[in-house]
Scaffold this motif. Sequence first.
Motif, PDB file in Angstrom:
ATOM      1  N   PHE B  55       0.823  -1.214   0.000  1.00  0.00           N
ATOM      2  CA  PHE B  55       0.000   0.000   0.000  1.00  0.00           C
ATOM      3  C   PHE B  55       0.848   1.250   0.000  1.00  0.00           C
ATOM      4  CE2 PHE B  55      -3.650  -2.607   1.592  1.00  0.00           C
ATOM      5  CZ  PHE B  55      -4.510  -2.265   0.559  1.00  0.00           C
ATOM      6  N   LEU B  56       1.911   1.210   0.842  1.00  0.00           N
ATOM      7  CA  LEU B  56       2.764   2.385   0.983  1.00  0.00           C
ATOM      8  C   LEU B  56       3.495   2.687  -0.319  1.00  0.00           C
ATOM      9  CD1 LEU B  56       3.688   4.408   3.208  1.00  0.00           C
ATOM     10  CD2 LEU B  56       5.722   2.997   3.456  1.00  0.00           C
ATOM     11  N   LEU B  57       3.962   1.627  -0.987  1.00  0.00           N
ATOM     12  CA  LEU B  57       4.739   1.810  -2.212  1.00  0.00           C
ATOM     13  C   LEU B  57       3.853   1.917  -3.450  1.00  0.00           C
ATOM     14  CD1 LEU B  57       7.615  -0.779  -1.558  1.00  0.00           C
ATOM     15  CD2 LEU B  57       7.636   1.683  -1.150  1.00  0.00           C
ATOM     16  N   GLY B  58       2.558   1.678  -3.248  1.00  0.00           N
ATOM     17  CA  GLY B  58       1.641   1.769  -4.370  1.00  0.00           C
ATOM     18  C   GLY B  58       1.717   0.601  -5.333  1.00  0.00           C
ATOM     19  N   ILE B  59       2.156  -0.549  -4.843  1.00  0.00           N
ATOM     20  CA  ILE B  59       2.126  -1.748  -5.690  1.00  0.00           C
ATOM     21  C   ILE B  59       1.081  -2.714  -5.150  1.00  0.00           C
ATOM     22  CG2 ILE B  59       4.472  -1.630  -6.630  1.00  0.00           C
ATOM     23  CD1 ILE B  59       5.416  -3.381  -4.370  1.00  0.00           C
ATOM     24  N   ASP B  60       0.724  -3.701  -5.971  1.00  0.00           N
ATOM     25  CA  ASP B  60      -0.284  -4.674  -5.571  1.00  0.00           C
ATOM     26  C   ASP B  60       0.089  -5.296  -4.220  1.00  0.00           C
ATOM     27  OD1 ASP B  60      -1.855  -6.946  -5.179  1.00  0.00           O
ATOM     28  OD2 ASP B  60      -2.136  -7.233  -7.332  1.00  0.00           O
ATOM     29  N   PRO B  61      -0.767  -5.122  -3.193  1.00  0.00           N
ATOM     30  CA  PRO B  61      -0.431  -5.616  -1.850  1.00  0.00           C
ATOM     31  C   PRO B  61      -0.116  -7.111  -1.818  1.00  0.00           C
ATOM     32  CG  PRO B  61      -2.414  -4.283  -1.789  1.00  0.00           C
ATOM     33  CD  PRO B  61      -2.058  -4.435  -3.226  1.00  0.00           C
ATOM     34  N   LEU B  62      -0.813  -7.889  -2.656  1.00  0.00           N
ATOM     35  CA  LEU B  62      -0.581  -9.325  -2.614  1.00  0.00           C
ATOM     36  C   LEU B  62       0.800  -9.685  -3.163  1.00  0.00           C
ATOM     37  CD1 LEU B  62      -3.933 -11.176  -3.407  1.00  0.00           C
ATOM     38  CD2 LEU B  62      -2.789 -10.811  -1.217  1.00  0.00           C
ATOM     39  N   ILE B  93      10.070 -14.278  16.997  1.00  0.00           N
ATOM     40  CA  ILE B  93      10.645 -12.958  16.755  1.00  0.00           C
ATOM     41  C   ILE B  93      10.043 -12.326  15.497  1.00  0.00           C
ATOM     42  CG2 ILE B  93      12.777 -11.737  16.121  1.00  0.00           C
ATOM     43  CD1 ILE B  93      14.227 -13.907  17.923  1.00  0.00           C
ATOM     44  N   PHE B  94      10.018 -13.099  14.415  1.00  0.00           N
ATOM     45  CA  PHE B  94       9.505 -12.569  13.138  1.00  0.00           C
ATOM     46  C   PHE B  94       8.001 -12.307  13.189  1.00  0.00           C
ATOM     47  CE2 PHE B  94      13.466 -14.318  11.386  1.00  0.00           C
ATOM     48  CZ  PHE B  94      13.834 -13.276  10.558  1.00  0.00           C
ATOM     49  N   PHE B  95       7.281 -13.202  13.840  1.00  0.00           N
ATOM     50  CA  PHE B  95       5.828 -13.166  13.960  1.00  0.00           C
ATOM     51  C   PHE B  95       5.352 -11.758  14.353  1.00  0.00           C
ATOM     52  CE2 PHE B  95       2.249 -16.178  14.854  1.00  0.00           C
ATOM     53  CZ  PHE B  95       1.322 -15.277  15.261  1.00  0.00           C
ATOM     54  N   ALA B  96       5.836 -11.295  15.490  1.00  0.00           N
ATOM     55  CA  ALA B  96       5.349 -10.024  16.031  1.00  0.00           C
ATOM     56  C   ALA B  96       6.025  -8.827  15.354  1.00  0.00           C
ATOM     57  CB  ALA B  96       5.586  -9.984  17.536  1.00  0.00           C
ATOM     58  N   SER B  97       7.304  -8.962  15.032  1.00  0.00           N
ATOM     59  CA  SER B  97       8.005  -7.795  14.495  1.00  0.00           C
ATOM     60  C   SER B  97       7.485  -7.415  13.110  1.00  0.00           C
ATOM     61  CB  SER B  97       9.514  -8.043  14.458  1.00  0.00           C
ATOM     62  OG  SER B  97       9.813  -9.159  13.662  1.00  0.00           O
ATOM     63  N   THR B  98       7.113  -8.411  12.291  1.00  0.00           N
ATOM     64  CA  THR B  98       6.584  -8.074  10.970  1.00  0.00           C
ATOM     65  C   THR B  98       5.187  -7.474  11.073  1.00  0.00           C
ATOM     66  OG1 THR B  98       5.956 -10.395  10.795  1.00  0.00           O
ATOM     67  CG2 THR B  98       7.940  -9.709   9.639  1.00  0.00           C
ATOM     68  N   MET B  99       4.408  -7.935  12.065  1.00  0.00           N
ATOM     69  CA  MET B  99       3.098  -7.324  12.320  1.00  0.00           C
ATOM     70  C   MET B  99       3.286  -5.869  12.752  1.00  0.00           C
ATOM     71  SD  MET B  99       0.277  -9.009  11.899  1.00  0.00           S
ATOM     72  CE  MET B  99      -1.163  -9.207  12.888  1.00  0.00           C
ATOM     73  N   ALA B 100       4.232  -5.675  13.667  1.00  0.00           N
ATOM     74  CA  ALA B 100       4.516  -4.323  14.157  1.00  0.00           C
ATOM     75  C   ALA B 100       4.947  -3.419  13.004  1.00  0.00           C
ATOM     76  CB  ALA B 100       5.620  -4.385  15.218  1.00  0.00           C
ATOM     77  N   PHE B 101       5.778  -3.975  12.134  1.00  0.00           N
ATOM     78  CA  PHE B 101       6.241  -3.248  10.957  1.00  0.00           C
ATOM     79  C   PHE B 101       5.045  -2.824  10.101  1.00  0.00           C
ATOM     80  CE2 PHE B 101       7.827  -3.611   6.486  1.00  0.00           C
ATOM     81  CZ  PHE B 101       8.722  -2.556   6.515  1.00  0.00           C
ATOM     82  N   LEU B 105       3.704   1.002   9.245  1.00  0.00           N
ATOM     83  CA  LEU B 105       3.554   1.502   7.877  1.00  0.00           C
ATOM     84  C   LEU B 105       2.156   2.029   7.628  1.00  0.00           C
ATOM     85  CD1 LEU B 105       5.481  -1.042   5.595  1.00  0.00           C
ATOM     86  CD2 LEU B 105       6.273   1.085   6.601  1.00  0.00           C
ATOM     87  N   ILE B 106       1.151   1.271   8.106  1.00  0.00           N
ATOM     88  CA  ILE B 106      -0.239   1.696   7.917  1.00  0.00           C
ATOM     89  C   ILE B 106      -0.439   3.088   8.524  1.00  0.00           C
ATOM     90  CG2 ILE B 106      -2.638   1.196   8.561  1.00  0.00           C
ATOM     91  CD1 ILE B 106      -1.645  -0.702   6.424  1.00  0.00           C
ATOM     92  N   GLY B 107       0.193   3.298   9.670  1.00  0.00           N
ATOM     93  CA  GLY B 107       0.105   4.589  10.342  1.00  0.00           C
ATOM     94  C   GLY B 107       0.696   5.721   9.500  1.00  0.00           C
ATOM     95  N   LEU B 108       1.700   5.372   8.679  1.00  0.00           N
ATOM     96  CA  LEU B 108       2.361   6.393   7.855  1.00  0.00           C
ATOM     97  C   LEU B 108       1.516   6.804   6.655  1.00  0.00           C
ATOM     98  CD1 LEU B 108       6.043   5.051   7.728  1.00  0.00           C
ATOM     99  CD2 LEU B 108       5.153   6.977   9.054  1.00  0.00           C
ATOM    100  N   ILE B 109       0.634   5.866   6.223  1.00  0.00           N
ATOM    101  CA  ILE B 109      -0.195   6.177   5.057  1.00  0.00           C
ATOM    102  C   ILE B 109      -1.363   7.033   5.520  1.00  0.00           C
ATOM    103  CG2 ILE B 109      -1.391   5.210   3.071  1.00  0.00           C
ATOM    104  CD1 ILE B 109      -0.031   2.521   3.800  1.00  0.00           C
ATOM    105  N   GLN B 110      -1.243   8.319   5.289  1.00  0.00           N
ATOM    106  CA  GLN B 110      -2.260   9.233   5.826  1.00  0.00           C
ATOM    107  C   GLN B 110      -3.379   9.450   4.821  1.00  0.00           C
ATOM    108  OE1 GLN B 110       0.059  12.569   6.986  1.00  0.00           O
ATOM    109  NE2 GLN B 110       0.555  11.680   8.992  1.00  0.00           N
ATOM    110  N   GLY B 111      -4.563   9.561   5.373  1.00  0.00           N
ATOM    111  CA  GLY B 111      -5.726   9.879   4.559  1.00  0.00           C
ATOM    112  C   GLY B 111      -6.045   8.814   3.524  1.00  0.00           C
TER     113      GLY B 111
END
Lengths: 263, 269
Positions: B55-62, B93-101, B105-111
């Motif tokens: 979403f952030l980079l504007g490419i297909d999320p899948l 470690i990866f489980f939670a950190s990638t979710m947090a990531f 990112l979602i927070g950065l995508i405004q509006g």
Amino acid sequence: MSTAPPIIELRHVSVAYGTVKVLDDVNLTVPEGAFLAIIGPNGAGKTTLVRTILGLVKPIEGEVLVFGKPPKELGPLRREIGYVPQMHTVDLKFPVRVRDVVMMGRYARLGLFRRPGKADHEAVERAMAKVDIQDLADRPLSDLSGGQRQRVFLARALATEPRLLILDEPTAGVDAQTSTSLYELLRSFQQEGMTVLMVSHDVGVVSQYVDGVACVNRRLVAHGRPEVVLTDDTLAEMYGCQAMFFHHGHVPHMVVRAGEEKK
Amino acid sequence: MMDFWQYAFMQRALIGGVIVGLLTAIIGVYVVLKGMSFIGAGVAHASFGGVALGFLLGIDPLWAAVAFCLAVAWGIGTVTRRGGIKEDTAVGIFFASTMAFGVLLIGLIQGYNIDLFSYLFGSILAITAEDLKMVLGVGFLVLLTVALLYKEFLFITFDPETARVSGLPEPALYYLLLALIALTVVVSIKVVGIVLVSALLVTPAASAYQLSRSFGKMMALSAFFGVLSVVVGLILSYYLNTASGATVVLTATAIFGLTLLWRRWREAV
């Protein structure tokens, strides 16, 4: 003695896990056609020695040669090695039939993507016949007894049609009679020309079947014919730590006790 | 009776669902037998980070999730194999950190109004023709790989050490299996969602495990249970007007319960 190149040669091999040295300056030569038992107490590095020969563990010092080559460079020669791992390394409830386990011995020979053909099915039948498990062919592995399972893994190793057979604790958890018949079977393979290398802690019984013993306790304590190697001094050196641990005075007595414990 | 079939969205949902049910059930056999269920769950949750990145980079999320999940799956594999860390710790470690990531990112995508809920819990009825193409393509690729390497995957699942000793490229096959898990997880997101996909990866195979005495039979039964769960779950959700992903997962769980009872009953007689 003979001038034929040895099947396995270890020169000044040391192996460490982290900072702990588990094998220290081991020299070992196994000639073609030998039946060698690697014995030693638990944690002595027997399995590590086998894993080093198989190329699963990299030594920090020294040189390992199998068929005259380092294990990593064996290439197709790898198929000349039949390996029977410790039984606890596989999931014994895995849904797989005996026949399918034995067929795994043919996979590397077949190559990627290819399906087993007539020659492979015949090799599987022959391997099962050699260890007398044909009547179990279509049974699931989970149905079998410990001794029967051991034969399935032996048949899988035989299905590769190996020149060198390596077994890690093949008699762990099976009764004395089953062990004896396994040793007899292995000796018959040796008489057919196969080189057999077996890890065991069954000091007493093993020496009646093998023609060489390597005593390992981090170092190679002794190596040679069983009647020559298995002296009080060797056994004391090899099992010394345990003897101290149990606070027994008489060393040979101690070793017999250690042997009985494993059964 | 078959009135749900007249809607194009329902047809797409069923086709996509059947493929995903088949795919997760087949790969699930390896996941269950190799004890990798937690890896499946970890990679699934990592896809959230991938979707957000897309979403952030504007490419297909899948497609972003495909790349991201591949990296995470191989990361878990490498850390486990070389880093001397237990597999479940690496996944943890990866489980939670990638979710947090992903959350970051979602927070950065405004509006930007993103339908996160559909990624988290699936939106099979909103599957587009474009999505279906991806499911078909990736599904074909994964199943073809499994068909071609059937015997090799069996060997490395049953006894990886002996497989390696025998000369099979065991590490490469393991990383390939991780890649197949990652691809399967991503194409399944549309159907059951990130949170629920690991259920499809585990439950049908676990049901098949109860009843199987050979590997081939477990594969076939798992595939059958996987497809059955999706089809029955979708039809139920249509008539009961319930969330489709959740209904599919609970159908799979019900089948598991029945196989468990059946096995216990058989062992008792």
